[in-house]
Design an enzyme around this catalytic site. Structure first.
Site, PDB file in Angstrom:
ATOM      1  CG  ASP A 162      -1.959   1.040   1.248  1.00 33.54           C
ATOM      2  OD1 ASP A 162      -2.466   1.380   0.168  1.00 33.54           O
ATOM      3  OD2 ASP A 162      -2.261   1.553   2.344  1.00 33.54           O
ATOM      4  CG  ASN A 399       3.987  -4.407   7.828  1.00 36.20           C
ATOM      5  OD1 ASN A 399       3.690  -4.049   8.962  1.00 36.20           O
ATOM      6  ND2 ASN A 399       3.150  -4.288   6.798  1.00 36.20           N
ATOM      7  CD  GLU A 400      -0.567  -5.665   7.518  1.00 35.42           C
ATOM      8  OE1 GLU A 400      -0.929  -5.685   6.335  1.00 35.42           O
ATOM      9  OE2 GLU A 400      -1.164  -5.037   8.408  1.00 35.42           O
ATOM     10  CE1 TYR A 452      -4.923   0.942  10.040  1.00 37.98           C
ATOM     11  CE2 TYR A 452      -4.079  -1.286   9.754  1.00 37.98           C
ATOM     12  CZ  TYR A 452      -3.878   0.090   9.751  1.00 37.98           C
ATOM     13  OH  TYR A 452      -2.643   0.612   9.459  1.00 37.98           O
ATOM     14  CE1 TYR A 456      -8.788  -0.614   4.866  1.00 36.64           C
ATOM     15  CE2 TYR A 456      -7.125  -0.951   6.545  1.00 36.64           C
ATOM     16  CZ  TYR A 456      -7.519  -0.392   5.345  1.00 36.64           C
ATOM     17  OH  TYR A 456      -6.650   0.387   4.623  1.00 36.64           O
ATOM     18  CD  GLU A 488       0.624  -0.788   9.760  1.00 34.23           C
ATOM     19  OE1 GLU A 488      -0.489  -0.872   9.195  1.00 34.23           O
ATOM     20  OE2 GLU A 488       1.690  -1.139   9.221  1.00 34.23           O
ATOM     21  CD1 TRP A 533      -1.654   3.271   7.969  1.00 34.53           C
ATOM     22  CD2 TRP A 533       0.431   2.825   8.647  1.00 34.53           C
ATOM     23  NE1 TRP A 533      -0.892   3.075   6.855  1.00 34.53           N
ATOM     24  CE2 TRP A 533       0.396   2.803   7.243  1.00 34.53           C
ATOM     25  CE3 TRP A 533       1.652   2.587   9.299  1.00 34.53           C
ATOM     26  CZ2 TRP A 533       1.529   2.547   6.468  1.00 34.53           C
ATOM     27  CZ3 TRP A 533       2.770   2.326   8.526  1.00 34.53           C
ATOM     28  CH2 TRP A 533       2.688   2.301   7.123  1.00 34.53           C
TER      29      TRP A 533
HETATM   30  C1  GCB Z   1      -1.549  -2.111   6.863  1.00 32.20           C
HETATM   31  C2  GCB Z   1      -0.229  -2.035   6.190  1.00 32.20           C
HETATM   32  C3  GCB Z   1       0.079  -0.643   5.671  1.00 32.20           C
HETATM   33  C4  GCB Z   1      -1.173  -0.032   5.046  1.00 32.20           C
HETATM   34  C5  GCB Z   1      -2.250   0.051   6.110  1.00 32.20           C
HETATM   35  C6  GCB Z   1      -3.568   0.621   5.559  1.00 32.20           C
HETATM   36  O1  GCB Z   1      -1.820  -2.988   7.639  1.00 32.20           O
HETATM   37  O2  GCB Z   1       0.825  -2.489   6.998  1.00 32.20           O
HETATM   38  O3  GCB Z   1       1.120  -0.710   4.746  1.00 32.20           O
HETATM   39  O4  GCB Z   1      -0.933   1.217   4.483  1.00 32.20           O
HETATM   40  O5  GCB Z   1      -2.522  -1.229   6.602  1.00 32.20           O
HETATM   41  O6  GCB Z   1      -3.798   1.812   5.684  1.00 32.20           O
HETATM   42  O7  GCB Z   1      -4.316  -0.143   4.979  1.00 32.20           O
END
Ligand code: GCB
Length: 580
Positions: A162, A399-400, A452, A456, A488, A533
């Site tokens: 992303d 990461n992820e 999130y 999300y 995040e 984040w």
């Molecule tokens: C995440 C990722 C990050 C994305 C973020 C998002 O989990 O690690 O790279 O930018 O979510 O905003 O979706």
């Protein structure tokens, strides 16, 4: 690798400035027959400079060219050409000769060009950059498929992550010279505190031939002889009553390393900067200098208008000023190693860094042996580059990843073992989005969780998000028994959008969600920190769920605050562990 520096025995000049650029076309001999299409700035990404779409999303080879003249005074010296980074892959040609290449886009590399240069005219430097990503690159990407078939699915360019896949020479390009007889190649500094003194062990490697070396601690003026053996040196210096490096207290020391000739004359001299501090994970606490520290700060990006991922000193100073203003004490170099100049600023501002390898979204459906080899190399280069920085307090190996797959375990075990072998002094982590289903959690010292709720999932439902967060984190902690770091969380927010009551995308919603989730994290004793984040809005590939990029910034891409910033500043002004 020693950072380029000007000392009594070393000189340097930079090749930063305006270079020529050309997209690669079949049948052209670029090292010898380069013809410019455009001007390009170094350091900088090429993507956002031109009016033509074809350059912004160019996939494949792109050539950078410049010429440089060497001063006569460098004749007979050893000459090195050094790149701060080249994204993603580079092949370097000087005066028609191929010097070598480098893969992965965020660590430095250099070539001894003593034999390749000329003093009789300009030296022709031609660099082929390529930004094609595949299953076997780090990060992985689908870009090769897109390049070959023209098929685009999901987003454009078709990355698996992303942020915009900027390409180019993002960091300084330097030519430096050393004495030809002997030069320091590498220096590592490890400190240990006992009672009221620190022992500083300085070890390293040198090239050429030399049997005498000495180390001077600049701050105390003490000089000690080093032992030299098979191109390695080591020395130990003592600092009585050291001033510890700490958050907001950036006490720094300097060790000068000198290689000496038989007659005692200095052949080479370099200075390495370091700090005296300890870091440790004990139980559910992250300890800095023996005291618990709660990490509060951000995931970030190297990202700004026009320069893309190019080093920009003004933006970087602004970012550290804003982090200080908002009472952040840390950031993670999401999702790749940042420029050395940024880690220097962290040392100088007293801000903690979690250094991350460039491995975002490792997908085990596509991983091969080569993916792991490249990942290992990128991690090794990151640790070797940053090992002397006191601000770096933890390594994040990825990461992820799809780390709910069994294949993730041996892969991550190899990475964690390597990290501990290269640096036994810092804790190791990785950021997961797989919660308690992640099969690698127990491998790490700290489990970093990207989550999130309220964005999300449980969209628009802050209280449900808060409840989910607490239950989910408790589940993860029960599974792994490790301290949990929230690496995040956040909400996309368009600066200037308002609503009462708040709803998704408004500044009110971001503020309410972020503060409520922080309540939840702080009610859990095993949580050692919270990173929002993102620090600032940033550019991504184009798709239907991004509005000119990712808008989860607490600051806009221009580095101005959204509404949440003042509230966060108030919350972060209070020390979480003040009472303990
Ligand atoms: C995440 C990722 C990050 C994305 C973020 C998002 O989990 O690690 O790279 O930018 O979510 O905003 O979706």
């Amino acid at each position: 690798m020693i950072r380029p520096q000007r000392t009594r025995t070393r000189d340097l000049f930079t090749l930063d400035g305006i270079w020529d650029l050309s997209r690669e076309q079949p049948g052209v001999d670029y090292p010898d027959g380069f013809a410019a299409e455009k001007k390009v700035a170094v350091p900088g990404s090429y993507n956002d400079l031109y009016a033509e779409e074809a350059f912004r999303t160019w996939l494949g080879g792109i050539w950078y060219a410049t010429d440089f003249v060497l001063p006569e005074s460098w004749r007979g010296r050893r000459i090195v050409l050094r790149f701060g980074s080249a994204t993603y892959r580079a092949e370097v040609h000087l005066n028609g000769a191929h010097l070598g290449g480098h893969e992965t886009g965020y660590t430095p590399f250099e070539f001894d060009v003593t034999e390749a240069v000329t003093f009789d005219g300009p030296n022709r430097l031609r660099v082929r950059i390529e930004n094609l990503l595949s299953a076997e690159t780090v990060p992985q990407g689908n870009l090769t498929a897109q390049h070959e078939t023209g098929q685009i699915s999901g987003q454009y360019p078709n990355t698996g992550f992303d942020f915009f896949p900027y390409g180019g020479l993002h960091r300084p390009v330097t030519v430096y010279s050393t004495a030809p007889e002997a030069w320091v190649d590498e220096a590592r500094i490890r400190t240990a505190v006992a009672g009221d003194q620190a022992t500083v062990a300085v070890t390293g490697a040198f090239g050429g031939a030399c049997d005498r070396a000495e180390v001077t601690l600049i701050e105390t003026g003490e000089t000690v002889a080093a032992t030299c053996d098979a191109r390695r040196f080591s020395a130990e210096v003592v600092i009585p009553r050291p001033k510890l490096w700490d958050v907001g207290q950036p006490n720094l020391y300097h060790a000068r390393i000198r290689l000496l000739g038989q007659d005692g004359a200095g052949l080479d001299e370099v200075t390495e900067r370091f700090g005296v501090r300890t870091v440790e994970v004990r139980g559910d606490r992250f300890l800095l200098n023996g005291k618990p520290v709660y990490l509060q700060g951000f995931g970030k990006h190297e990202d700004f208008h026009l320069v893309g991922k190019g080093l920009n000193h003004s933006v970087n100073v602004r970012d550290f000023e804003l982090m200080t203003w908002i009472h952040a004490n840390s950031f993670r170099t999401t999702h790749y190693p940042y420029a050395e100049e940024i880690i220097d600023l962290a040392d100088e501002y007293g801000i903690l860094v979690i250094g991350e390898a460039p491995a975002v979204s490792v997908h085990f459906d596509f991983v091969t042996d080569r993916t792991l080899q490249v990942h290992v190399q990128a991690l090794r280069e990151l640790i070797e580059r940053d090992i002397n920085h006191p601000s770096v307090v933890m390594w994040s190996v990825a990461n992820e990843a799809t780390s709910d797959r069994e294949a993730a375990r041996p892969y991550f075990k190899a990475l964690v073992d390597l990290t501990r072998e290269l640096d036994p002094t810092r804790p190791v982590t990785a950021a997961t989005c797989k919660g308690a289903d992640d099969v690698t959690l127990d491998l790490f010292d700290v489990v970093s969780v990207n989550t999130y709720p309220g964005w999300y999932f449980l969209a628009g439902q802050i209280e449900k998000g808060y409840a989910f967060l607490k239950e989910d984190l408790a589940r993860i902690h029960a599974t792994c028994g490790k301290p949990i770091f929230i690496s995040e969380f956040g909400a996309d927010t368009i600066a200037g959008y308002h609503g009462l009551p708040g709803e998704q995308w408004t500044e009110e919603y971001q503020t309410d969600l972020v503060l409520r989730l922080i309540d939840g994290m702080r009610e859990l004793d095993f949580v050692i920190g919270e990173h929002l984040w993102n620090f600032a809005d940033f550019r991504t590939a184009q798709n239907y769920f991004r509005v000119f990029g990712n808008k989860k910034g607490i600051f806009t891409r221009e580095r101005q605050p959204k509404m949440v910033a003042r509230f966060l500043r108030e919350r972060w002004a209070k020390e979480r562990y003040a009472a303990t």
